[in-house]
Design a protein around this motif. Structure first.
Motif, PDB file in Angstrom:
ATOM      1  N   PRO A  94      51.321  42.949  41.557  1.00 17.03           N
ATOM      2  CA  PRO A  94      50.224  42.367  42.338  1.00 17.03           C
ATOM      3  C   PRO A  94      50.124  40.861  42.183  1.00 17.03           C
ATOM      4  CG  PRO A  94      49.370  43.486  40.390  1.00 17.03           C
ATOM      5  CD  PRO A  94      50.840  43.811  40.462  1.00 17.03           C
ATOM      6  N   ASP A  95      49.756  40.202  43.279  1.00 14.03           N
ATOM      7  CA  ASP A  95      49.493  38.759  43.294  1.00 14.03           C
ATOM      8  C   ASP A  95      48.022  38.577  42.919  1.00 14.03           C
ATOM      9  OD1 ASP A  95      49.121  36.085  43.808  1.00 14.03           O
ATOM     10  OD2 ASP A  95      49.794  36.154  45.898  1.00 14.03           O
ATOM     11  N   ILE A  96      47.767  38.210  41.671  1.00 15.74           N
ATOM     12  CA  ILE A  96      46.406  38.205  41.129  1.00 15.74           C
ATOM     13  C   ILE A  96      45.685  36.898  41.451  1.00 15.74           C
ATOM     14  CG2 ILE A  96      45.022  38.361  39.029  1.00 15.74           C
ATOM     15  CD1 ILE A  96      47.290  40.037  37.812  1.00 15.74           C
ATOM     16  N   VAL A  97      44.487  37.027  42.019  1.00 16.06           N
ATOM     17  CA  VAL A  97      43.620  35.880  42.314  1.00 16.06           C
ATOM     18  C   VAL A  97      42.635  35.651  41.166  1.00 16.06           C
ATOM     19  CG1 VAL A  97      41.906  34.941  43.927  1.00 16.06           C
ATOM     20  CG2 VAL A  97      43.811  36.330  44.788  1.00 16.06           C
ATOM     21  N   TYR A  98      42.142  36.747  40.579  1.00 14.15           N
ATOM     22  CA  TYR A  98      41.148  36.666  39.506  1.00 14.15           C
ATOM     23  C   TYR A  98      41.196  37.968  38.710  1.00 14.15           C
ATOM     24  CZ  TYR A  98      36.570  36.627  37.190  1.00 14.15           C
ATOM     25  OH  TYR A  98      35.561  36.677  36.261  1.00 14.15           O
ATOM     26  N   GLU A  99      40.985  37.837  37.395  1.00 15.37           N
ATOM     27  CA  GLU A  99      40.905  39.033  36.572  1.00 15.37           C
ATOM     28  C   GLU A  99      40.088  38.763  35.319  1.00 15.37           C
ATOM     29  OE1 GLU A  99      43.692  42.481  34.426  1.00 15.37           O
ATOM     30  OE2 GLU A  99      44.640  40.624  35.185  1.00 15.37           O
ATOM     31  N   ASP A 100      39.199  39.706  34.973  1.00 14.13           N
ATOM     32  CA  ASP A 100      38.531  39.713  33.677  1.00 14.13           C
ATOM     33  C   ASP A 100      38.441  41.173  33.227  1.00 14.13           C
ATOM     34  OD1 ASP A 100      36.353  40.872  34.998  1.00 14.13           O
ATOM     35  OD2 ASP A 100      35.138  39.052  35.006  1.00 14.13           O
TER      36      ASP A 100
END
Length: 247
Positions: free
Chosen positions: A3-9
């Motif tokens: 996946p092309d990650i934009v944001y993660e927490d």
């Protein structure tokens, strides 16, 4: 697919959904974003249990852009409530055929989804099953081409109905460029000033991706209280062509 990650927490993850990939499993049995992201989370975890993951904003198969997932039930419930209460602002960029009568405005209609045809249509308010659909638009740019005017729009989606943007824009004379499902000349043609004919049909048939992209999502994080702004500029054939200016 990674996946092309934009944001993660620890509570949520936002990635880019490519054109043509389902948001979640469907009858096609093709790889879907829910499975892709879930596999990614499993691969980076230390455990051997399947991770929890819930889709917050589903995108149509031919639409690309930011899609948000919750990693636990509490966060999923909170984000779903925020969607219902219009506390999450969702913006799209679109390339449409034709042009609006005003540089910015609002569309408020009633939609009914037909499961047999997998399409929605504009109906009167008193139609059985009708749901109110609201969006706002702003013109960003426009081009005169050999198939008529193309307009570049920024859209804020206020409600989340089935195929809402595609259906409403087509009804109001501005079908999304490349959208073969809703791209035919609509019954309401008051704003559709594009030229019609063989060249328009051939140009539409050559488009593999429709000109609609989930470009920005803004909200207050339901757990941390942080102001979250997820943003990605659109990619794809329709947006490349409007930049190219070679029509």
């Amino acid at each position: 697919m990674k996946p092309d990650i934009v944001y993660e927490d620890e509570y949520m993850i936002a990635v880019i959904k490519p054109y043509g990939v389902p948001s979640q499993a469907d009858q096609s049995n093709e790889e879907d974003m829910l499975s892709i992201v879930k596999n990614y989370l499993f691969d980076i975890s230390d455990g051997d249990e399947e991770p929890y993951l819930a889709v917050i904003n589903r995108l149509d198969r031919p639409v690309s852009g930011i899609i948000l997932f919750a990693k636990d039930e509490k966060t999923a419930a909170a984000l779903s409530d925020m969607i219902q209460d219009r506390q999450i602002d969702k913006y799209y960029q679109a390339v449409v055929m034709g042009e609006p009568s005003e540089p910015e405005g609002d569309f408020s209609d009633y939609l009914v989804a037909d499961k047999k045809t997998n399409m929605s249509k504009i109906v009167s308010k008193d139609t059985k099953g009708a749901k109110k659909a609201e969006l706002s638009y702003e013109v960003l740019d426009g081009l005169d081409t050999d198939i008529g005017p193309l307009t570049y729009l920024l859209i804020q989606l206020h409600t989340g109905r089935h195929h809402q943007i595609r259906c409403q824009l087509a009804y109001h004379g501005m079908p999304i460029y490349g959208d073969k499902k809703y791209g035919k000349a609509p019954k309401n043609e008051k704003n559709n000033k594009g030229k019609k004919g063989k060249s328009s049909k051939n140009k539409q048939d050559s488009i593999r991706e429709i000109g609609l992209y989930s470009t920005r999502i803004e909200f207050t994080h339901p757990i941390t209280g942080e102001e979250i702004v997820l943003h990605r500029e659109p990619e794809g054939q329709a947006f490349d062509e409007i930049d190219d200016e070679e029509f």
